[in-house]
Design an enzyme around this catalytic site. Sequence first.
Site, PDB file in Angstrom:
ATOM      1  N   GLU A 134      -6.798  -7.099   3.453  1.00  0.00           N
ATOM      2  CA  GLU A 134      -6.436  -8.090   4.488  1.00  0.00           C
ATOM      3  C   GLU A 134      -7.707  -8.666   5.119  1.00  0.00           C
ATOM      4  O   GLU A 134      -7.819  -9.878   5.321  1.00  0.00           O
ATOM      5  CB  GLU A 134      -5.570  -7.436   5.564  1.00  0.00           C
ATOM      6  CG  GLU A 134      -5.181  -8.429   6.656  1.00  0.00           C
ATOM      7  CD  GLU A 134      -4.566  -7.753   7.876  1.00  0.00           C
ATOM      8  OE1 GLU A 134      -3.641  -6.951   7.703  1.00  0.00           O
ATOM      9  OE2 GLU A 134      -5.028  -8.038   8.983  1.00  0.00           O
TER      10      GLU A 134
ATOM     11  N   THR B 285      -4.690  -6.815  11.504  1.00  0.00           N
ATOM     12  CA  THR B 285      -3.384  -6.719  12.172  1.00  0.00           C
ATOM     13  C   THR B 285      -2.976  -5.284  12.508  1.00  0.00           C
ATOM     14  O   THR B 285      -2.148  -5.071  13.384  1.00  0.00           O
ATOM     15  CB  THR B 285      -2.281  -7.343  11.299  1.00  0.00           C
ATOM     16  OG1 THR B 285      -2.302  -6.707  10.016  1.00  0.00           O
ATOM     17  CG2 THR B 285      -2.461  -8.827  11.142  1.00  0.00           C
TER      18      THR B 285
ATOM     19  N   ASN C 179      -2.283   1.242   8.049  1.00  0.00           N
ATOM     20  CA  ASN C 179      -1.459   1.452   9.244  1.00  0.00           C
ATOM     21  C   ASN C 179      -0.909   2.874   9.294  1.00  0.00           C
ATOM     22  O   ASN C 179      -0.729   3.447  10.358  1.00  0.00           O
ATOM     23  CB  ASN C 179      -0.365   0.376   9.362  1.00  0.00           C
ATOM     24  CG  ASN C 179       0.722   0.534   8.337  1.00  0.00           C
ATOM     25  OD1 ASN C 179       1.619   1.340   8.519  1.00  0.00           O
ATOM     26  ND2 ASN C 179       0.665  -0.231   7.252  1.00  0.00           N
TER      27      ASN C 179
ATOM     28  N   HIS D 159       0.823  -1.207   0.000  1.00  0.00           N
ATOM     29  CA  HIS D 159       0.000   0.000   0.000  1.00  0.00           C
ATOM     30  C   HIS D 159       0.857   1.257   0.000  1.00  0.00           C
ATOM     31  O   HIS D 159       0.837   2.051   0.944  1.00  0.00           O
ATOM     32  CB  HIS D 159      -0.969  -0.025   1.187  1.00  0.00           C
ATOM     33  CG  HIS D 159      -2.155  -0.882   0.916  1.00  0.00           C
ATOM     34  ND1 HIS D 159      -3.014  -1.334   1.875  1.00  0.00           N
ATOM     35  CD2 HIS D 159      -2.623  -1.376  -0.261  1.00  0.00           C
ATOM     36  CE1 HIS D 159      -3.956  -2.057   1.315  1.00  0.00           C
ATOM     37  NE2 HIS D 159      -3.743  -2.112   0.020  1.00  0.00           N
TER      38      HIS D 159
ATOM     39  N   CYS E 156      -0.477  -7.059  15.136  1.00  0.00           N
ATOM     40  CA  CYS E 156       0.915  -7.510  15.066  1.00  0.00           C
ATOM     41  C   CYS E 156       1.849  -6.584  15.845  1.00  0.00           C
ATOM     42  O   CYS E 156       1.551  -5.403  16.041  1.00  0.00           O
ATOM     43  CB  CYS E 156       1.356  -7.697  13.628  1.00  0.00           C
ATOM     44  SG  CYS E 156       2.127  -6.273  12.933  1.00  0.00           S
TER      45      CYS E 156
ATOM     46  N   CYS F  63       2.289 -12.126   4.773  1.00  0.00           N
ATOM     47  CA  CYS F  63       3.007 -11.950   6.039  1.00  0.00           C
ATOM     48  C   CYS F  63       2.595 -13.062   7.014  1.00  0.00           C
ATOM     49  O   CYS F  63       1.400 -13.370   7.141  1.00  0.00           O
ATOM     50  CB  CYS F  63       2.653 -10.584   6.622  1.00  0.00           C
ATOM     51  SG  CYS F  63       3.302 -10.383   8.279  1.00  0.00           S
TER      52      CYS F  63
END
Length: 277
Positions: free
Chosen positions: A125, A161, A219, A40, A189, A95
Site C-alpha cells: 500500500e 491506512t 493490520n 494478505h 481508515c 479500496c
Amino acid sequence: MKIHIADPTGLCFGVRRAISKLEEELARSEQVYSLGSPIHNPQETERLSRMGLVVVESAEDVPDGSVSFIRAHGITPVQAEALKKKCLKVVDGTCPFVKKAQKSAKDLSSEGYIVVISGDRAHPEVRGIMGYVDGEVAVISSDGVIPDNLKGRRCGILSQTTQKVAAFAALVSSFVKICTEIKVYNTICKATLARQDSVCRLASKVDGMIILGGRNSANTKKLAEISRDVGVSTLWIEHAGEINRGWLQNKYDIGIAAGGSTPDWLIKDLIQKLNMM
Ligand code: SF4
C-alpha cells in the site's frame, strides 16, 4: 471456557469488496492475474488460486490480452498504466480509502510539500501511495524517528491506512515541534480504528486473546501489538490448526479478534475448534 468475539472484527469493507469483485470475475474468466497477493491472507489466496487466480510479481508477467485485478492495497500509477496497455480488462479492487490516501499524497506533492508517509516502506500500500508523489517523499516507520533533512521544511503528512492512531498522533506532534508549516491528512481508515478499539476493549476483559490473520497482514500485526500492549497473553495464529492446548490452560475467558483480511470461514473454523476443545 467462554469465547468472546471482538466486535467488529474480520474482513473490512475494502477487502470484502475486493474479494467479491475478484470472485465475480473468476466466475466469468478462466484466469485472472493479480500483481502481488490480492489479500494478505495465505489461506484465502490459496482458495482464490484454486478458482483461477494467478499471482504475479510484475506487469511484465501478465500475458497480453488477459484479465487482471488490482488488489485492495492498490498499485502505482505506472503499474496501472502498464496493465491497462496489456490487458483486455482490468478489474480495480483498490479500496476507496486507499484511493483517498493516494489522492492525498498526489495533492500534497503538487502543493509543493515533502510528502511524509507514516507507515512501512516495504508494504505494497505504501509503495503504491509513493508512486503518486511527484517530488520528495519520506516514509517514517513505527519507531517515529524523523530524518534530520526534514527539519524546518514544509511537510505534508499522511498515514498508511492501517497505522495505529496513537503512533500517528505522536508523529504529527513531533513534526509540530520541528517544522513551521505542516499539512496533515488523517488517512487511517475507520475500519482499522474500529477493529483496534474493539481489540483494546476486549483484551482488558479476558484471560487470553487469539489474534487470527495472515503473518503478512499489517493490520493483523497491529491488532496483536495492541492486545499485547494491554498486557494480556496474546496468541497470533493464521488458522485453527495452530492453536495449542498448553496456551489455553488456566484461561477461562478467551477473546478472538481477526485482522481486516481474515475471511469469515477461518474465524468459524477457529470457533469450532475451540468449542471442540
Ligand atoms: S483496512 Fe481500511 S483501507 Fe485497508 S482495505 Fe480495509 S477498509 Fe480499505
